[in-house]
Design an enzyme around this catalytic site. Structure first.
Site, PDB file in Angstrom:
ATOM      1  N   ALA A 101       0.863  -1.189   0.000  1.00  0.00           N
ATOM      2  CA  ALA A 101       0.000   0.000   0.000  1.00  0.00           C
ATOM      3  C   ALA A 101       0.898   1.237   0.000  1.00  0.00           C
ATOM      4  O   ALA A 101       2.119   1.121   0.164  1.00  0.00           O
ATOM      5  CB  ALA A 101      -0.895   0.010   1.233  1.00  0.00           C
ATOM      6  N   LYS A 102       0.328   2.376  -0.190  1.00  0.00           N
ATOM      7  CA  LYS A 102       1.090   3.630  -0.047  1.00  0.00           C
ATOM      8  C   LYS A 102       0.099   4.743   0.222  1.00  0.00           C
ATOM      9  O   LYS A 102      -1.048   4.689  -0.230  1.00  0.00           O
ATOM     10  CB  LYS A 102       1.869   3.935  -1.333  1.00  0.00           C
ATOM     11  CG  LYS A 102       3.002   4.907  -1.126  1.00  0.00           C
ATOM     12  CD  LYS A 102       4.211   4.206  -0.532  1.00  0.00           C
ATOM     13  CE  LYS A 102       5.374   5.121  -0.319  1.00  0.00           C
ATOM     14  NZ  LYS A 102       6.569   4.367   0.088  1.00  0.00           N
TER      15      LYS A 102
END
Ligand code: NAD
Length: 411
Positions: A101-102
């Site tokens: 994720a980011k």
């Protein structure tokens, strides 16, 4: 080139080698969830300001989502999307039980006070607290964010969900963090640079290194390689750049940056050089450790270093990568070489869940082991399949995610 197009090209090269079907490629390239939120806060001046925040949860086939939170004025959905996918392949390359994720906020942290940054961070948590958590998605620091901000995230999350130190990593050591997390990415970059030099039969002492970026990753990389008797011939940050053929005094630079809010501007221990000059410097190893996309078709022919170590995420555009390949420049890819941070984050998460803490030596030992083994796997795959280290790293990462997807089933 858009950041997602660049990572897609690297993905496709590996997917071709792995003979992945079109339907599996589509599944692996499609993010599980993408969120955009508005973050209105009151500035110190009393004015109202609204920032935009993002969280892209790319793929959780191998475990909870994991990825940093970036504060930078150029953050946008496309960049966060590309960085989220990189995290999926990265956690798989080092074989830790996470997805990718980011997150990010489009804000210039240098232009905001600490109080304003705290309000932004807490308000972001208010907006997305039901979308992350210890078994769901675990943020961490990235460019423009630090341990204090992770402490605010844990504290704010706790107001909704109770005591949950494992909801975020990269926290201060005195607030449920672990020793060695802050240095981990730079340490890993340094350690794998030494491994590569060994593999290529090059002598380590006196190896001339140029580093772009002197934040968390750049400083720890510089210190590690300086301690290993490499010669740090050039360093730059957003404010200035310095060159000294006999080697910069890294410890003096660190002291200077610490005393000047992390900035190198005004340092007196070297000749001034621009970022463009640093990237084209005559040296043995070039280490981009700041922004993405700094090596592109416009400057790739000018690079003189025979080795590039991608401490930053996505510093090399695919056209530049092809030029480096043709020129036999060895590139150690981001998804392998900067995985020390997420690996130490995993240690922190595990220990938070056990309410236990390792000492610094154990953290370093485990980190060096995991990164060293991953490097060897990527190196061997590159040799046996006659592909670049980047394609080999993607093959390892993408292959593991595809396998977990099949094992877990999709229905
Ligand atoms: P940071 O905010 O601590 O430091 C960034 C550094 O880059 C600063 O020295 C800044 O002055 C410099 N910089 C910014 N713009 C620049 C420019 N135009 N030219 C030259 N220098 C510039 O960030 P960080 O955590 O050190 O992250 C650096 C890179 O490493 C990013 O690409 C990040 O995604 C990647 N990374 C970080 C971690 C981590 O654990 N922090 C882990 C993996 C990858």
């Amino acid at each position: 080139m858009r950041a997602t197009d660049a990572t897609r090209i690297y993905f496709d090269a590996a997917a071709d080698q792995l003979d992945l079907s079109a339907s599996m490629r589509r599944l692996l390239l499609t993010a599980k969830r993408e969120v955009q939120v508005s973050i209105p806060i009151e500035l110190d001046s009393g004015e109202l300001a609204t920032f935009i925040g993002y969280r892209v949860q790319h793929n959780d086939a191998r475990g909870p989502l994991k990825g940093g939170l970036r504060y930078h004025p150029q953050v946008d959905l496309d960049e966060v999307r590309a960085l989220a996918a990189l995290m999926t392949w990265k956690t798989a390359v080092v074989n830790i039980p996470y997805g990718g994720a980011k997150g990010g906020v489009s804000v210039d942290p240098a232009a905001r006070s600490t109080r304003e940054l705290e309000r932004i961070t807490r308000r972001l948590v208010d907006e997305i607290h039901d979308l992350f958590g210890p078994d769901v998605d675990i943020p961490a620091p990235d460019m423009g964010t630090n341990a204090d901000m992770m402490a605010w995230i844990m504290n704010q999350y706790g107001k909704y969900h109770g005591f949950s130190p494992a909801c975020v990593t990269g926290k201060p050591v005195d607030y449920h963090g672990i020793p060695g997390r802050e240095e981990a990415t730079g340490r890993g970059v340094g350690a794998l640079t030494l491994k590569l030099l060994g593999r290529l039969g090059r002598r380590i002492p006196g190896t001339r290194i140029a580093i772009q970026g002197f934040g968390n990753v750049g400083t720890h990389t510089a210190k590690f390689l300086h301690d290993a008797e490499c010669t740090i011939v050039a360093v730059s940050d957003a404010t200035a750049g310095f060159h000294r053929e006999e080697g910069l005094d890294v410890l003096e630079m660190l002291r200077y940056a610490q005393a000047h809010s992390g900035r190198l501007e005004g340092f007196k221990g070297g000749d001034a050089l621009t970022n463009a000059e640093l990237l084209a410097l005559d040296c043995d190893v070039l280490i981009p450790a700041a922004l993405g996309g700094v090596l592109h078709k416009g400057n790739a022919e000018a690079v003189r270093a025979p080795i590039i170590v991608e401490a930053a995420n996505a510093p090399t555009e695919p056209e530049a990568d092809a030029i480096f390949d043709r020129r036999s420049i060895t590139v150690v890819p981001d998804i392998l070489v900067n995985a020390g941070g997420v690996t130490a984050s995993w240690f922190e998460w595990v220990q938070n869940r056990q309410h236990y803490q390792w000492g610094i030596n154990r953290v370093r030992q485990e980190l060096d082991r995991i990164l060293g083994e991953s490097f060897e796997q990527v190196w061997q795959l590159a040799q046996s399949r006659q592909v670049s280290l980047r394609t080999a790293a993607y093959m390892l990462g993408v292959g593991r995610v595809a396998k977990a997807t099949v094992l877990g089933g999709v229905a």
